[in-house]
Design an enzyme around this catalytic site. Structure first.
Site, mmCIF file in Angstrom:
data_model
loop_
_atom_site.group_PDB
_atom_site.id
_atom_site.type_symbol
_atom_site.label_atom_id
_atom_site.label_comp_id
_atom_site.label_asym_id
_atom_site.label_seq_id
_atom_site.Cartn_x
_atom_site.Cartn_y
_atom_site.Cartn_z
ATOM 1 N N LYS A 1 36.774 37.143 44.016
ATOM 2 C CA LYS A 1 37.047 37.307 45.371
ATOM 3 C C LYS A 1 38.340 38.304 45.479
ATOM 4 O O LYS A 1 38.523 38.977 46.344
ATOM 5 C CB LYS A 1 37.462 35.962 45.952
ATOM 6 C CG LYS A 1 36.393 34.881 45.999
ATOM 7 C CD LYS A 1 36.755 33.911 46.921
ATOM 8 C CE LYS A 1 35.974 32.707 46.952
ATOM 9 N NZ LYS A 1 36.142 31.543 47.204
ATOM 10 N N GLY A 2 39.261 38.208 44.287
ATOM 11 C CA GLY A 2 40.488 38.987 44.276
ATOM 12 C C GLY A 2 40.521 40.309 44.715
ATOM 13 O O GLY A 2 41.525 40.745 45.376
ATOM 14 N N ASP B 1 45.092 35.176 44.386
ATOM 15 C CA ASP B 1 45.353 33.857 44.703
ATOM 16 C C ASP B 1 45.977 32.711 43.892
ATOM 17 O O ASP B 1 45.955 32.917 42.795
ATOM 18 C CB ASP B 1 44.220 33.168 45.384
ATOM 19 C CG ASP B 1 43.315 32.615 44.494
ATOM 20 O OD1 ASP B 1 42.673 31.493 44.372
ATOM 21 O OD2 ASP B 1 42.785 33.590 43.485
ATOM 22 N N LYS C 1 48.193 43.438 33.887
ATOM 23 C CA LYS C 1 49.277 42.573 33.120
ATOM 24 C C LYS C 1 48.871 42.780 31.862
ATOM 25 O O LYS C 1 48.516 41.965 31.133
ATOM 26 C CB LYS C 1 48.884 41.111 33.670
ATOM 27 C CG LYS C 1 49.945 40.028 33.541
ATOM 28 C CD LYS C 1 49.435 38.405 33.614
ATOM 29 C CE LYS C 1 49.349 38.481 35.069
ATOM 30 N NZ LYS C 1 49.204 36.867 35.153
ATOM 31 N N GLU D 1 38.972 46.107 40.508
ATOM 32 C CA GLU D 1 39.573 44.870 39.984
ATOM 33 C C GLU D 1 40.978 44.673 40.696
ATOM 34 O O GLU D 1 41.572 45.536 40.840
ATOM 35 C CB GLU D 1 39.336 44.693 38.750
ATOM 36 C CG GLU D 1 40.139 43.282 37.890
ATOM 37 C CD GLU D 1 39.012 42.127 38.233
ATOM 38 O OE1 GLU D 1 39.158 41.608 39.595
ATOM 39 O OE2 GLU D 1 38.458 41.606 37.443
ATOM 40 N N ASP E 1 44.007 40.748 33.290
ATOM 41 C CA ASP E 1 44.809 39.949 32.429
ATOM 42 C C ASP E 1 44.540 39.893 31.198
ATOM 43 O O ASP E 1 44.702 40.829 30.397
ATOM 44 C CB ASP E 1 44.549 38.324 33.054
ATOM 45 C CG ASP E 1 45.613 37.439 32.730
ATOM 46 O OD1 ASP E 1 46.304 37.502 31.715
ATOM 47 O OD2 ASP E 1 45.689 36.546 33.659
ATOM 48 N N PHE F 1 52.665 34.653 36.901
ATOM 49 C CA PHE F 1 51.531 34.192 37.865
ATOM 50 C C PHE F 1 51.840 35.101 39.318
ATOM 51 O O PHE F 1 52.781 34.731 39.872
ATOM 52 C CB PHE F 1 51.495 32.732 38.309
ATOM 53 C CG PHE F 1 50.097 32.303 38.718
ATOM 54 C CD1 PHE F 1 49.266 31.513 37.763
ATOM 55 C CD2 PHE F 1 49.557 32.669 39.826
ATOM 56 C CE1 PHE F 1 48.078 30.973 38.229
ATOM 57 C CE2 PHE F 1 48.114 32.161 40.262
ATOM 58 C CZ PHE F 1 47.557 31.487 39.320
ATOM 59 N N ARG G 1 46.392 34.677 49.169
ATOM 60 C CA ARG G 1 45.443 36.051 49.422
ATOM 61 C C ARG G 1 46.088 36.673 50.257
ATOM 62 O O ARG G 1 46.052 38.089 50.220
ATOM 63 C CB ARG G 1 44.032 35.758 49.540
ATOM 64 C CG ARG G 1 43.119 34.977 48.186
ATOM 65 C CD ARG G 1 41.925 35.185 48.590
ATOM 66 N NE ARG G 1 41.175 34.287 47.527
ATOM 67 C CZ ARG G 1 40.844 34.683 46.371
ATOM 68 N NH1 ARG G 1 41.227 35.673 45.747
ATOM 69 N NH2 ARG G 1 40.213 33.817 45.223
#
Length: 179
Positions: free
Chosen positions: A42-43, A158, A130, A98, A102, A151, A164
């Site tokens: 969803k990001g 989120d 990241k 994206e 990560d 984080f 979000r």
């Protein structure tokens, strides 16, 4: 919502400026190509919506949902497709959008999958990278910003489905996600 924020890393203005720059670069690179933009749910939905409005070319939009986290807050390395594409990638130039890279496990798996399905080319546009957390070798063609191994929330990213809708990128206080 702002009570859980440790530090604002990128302002709304920073984000708009960089997305516009990425759109110009992608428009130039995909001139005369059959561009298919694939957002990873969803990001990426906010970044992707802003990005495709800055790409001045005909394009096809589709979405996938993948998971390498399961019920964990860290990647397991095992990737599952939760929602597959509605359109074929065969013969198309695919740009995977994206929110953040990560470990890289998910995108590494996805790049291989799309290539096996016959895409003419597959490249990645990631708003955030990241890099410190990278465990898989993933080539990012279009990068918004590199961020620390914290984080990160906001602009589509989120924590437990919250944050979000923040118009900026921020790091979350440890006590929020280490409960």
């Amino acid at each position: 919502m702002s009570q859980g924020i440790k530090k604002i890393l990128l302002t709304e203005e920073d984000i708009k400026k960089r997305v516009k720059e990425l759109g110009v670069e992608i428009t130039h690179d995909y001139m005369d190509k059959d561009l298919m933009v694939v957002g990873i749910l969803k990001g990426s939905f906010i970044f992707m919506a802003d990005l495709v409005r800055e790409i001045n070319l005909p394009l096809l939009v589709d979405f996938m949902s993948l998971s390498s986290y399961g019920m964990n807050s860290r990647s397991t390395g095992e990737v599952r497709i939760l929602k597959d594409l509605d359109f074929s990638v065969e013969g198309r130039d695919v740009l995977v959008v994206e929110d953040i890279i990560d470990s890289g496990f998910t995108l590494n798996y996805l790049m291989d999958t799309l290539a096996r399905r016959g895409a003419s080319s597959v490249k990645i546009a990631a708003f955030l990278d990241k890099f410190e957390a990278r465990k898989a070798d993933v080539k990012v063609s279009y990068r918004g910003y590199e961020v620390p191994n914290d984080f990160i929330v906001g602009y589509g990213l989120d924590y437990a489905e919250g944050y979000r809708n923040l118009p900026y990128i921020a790091s979350l206080k440890e006590e929020i996600y280490q409960k």
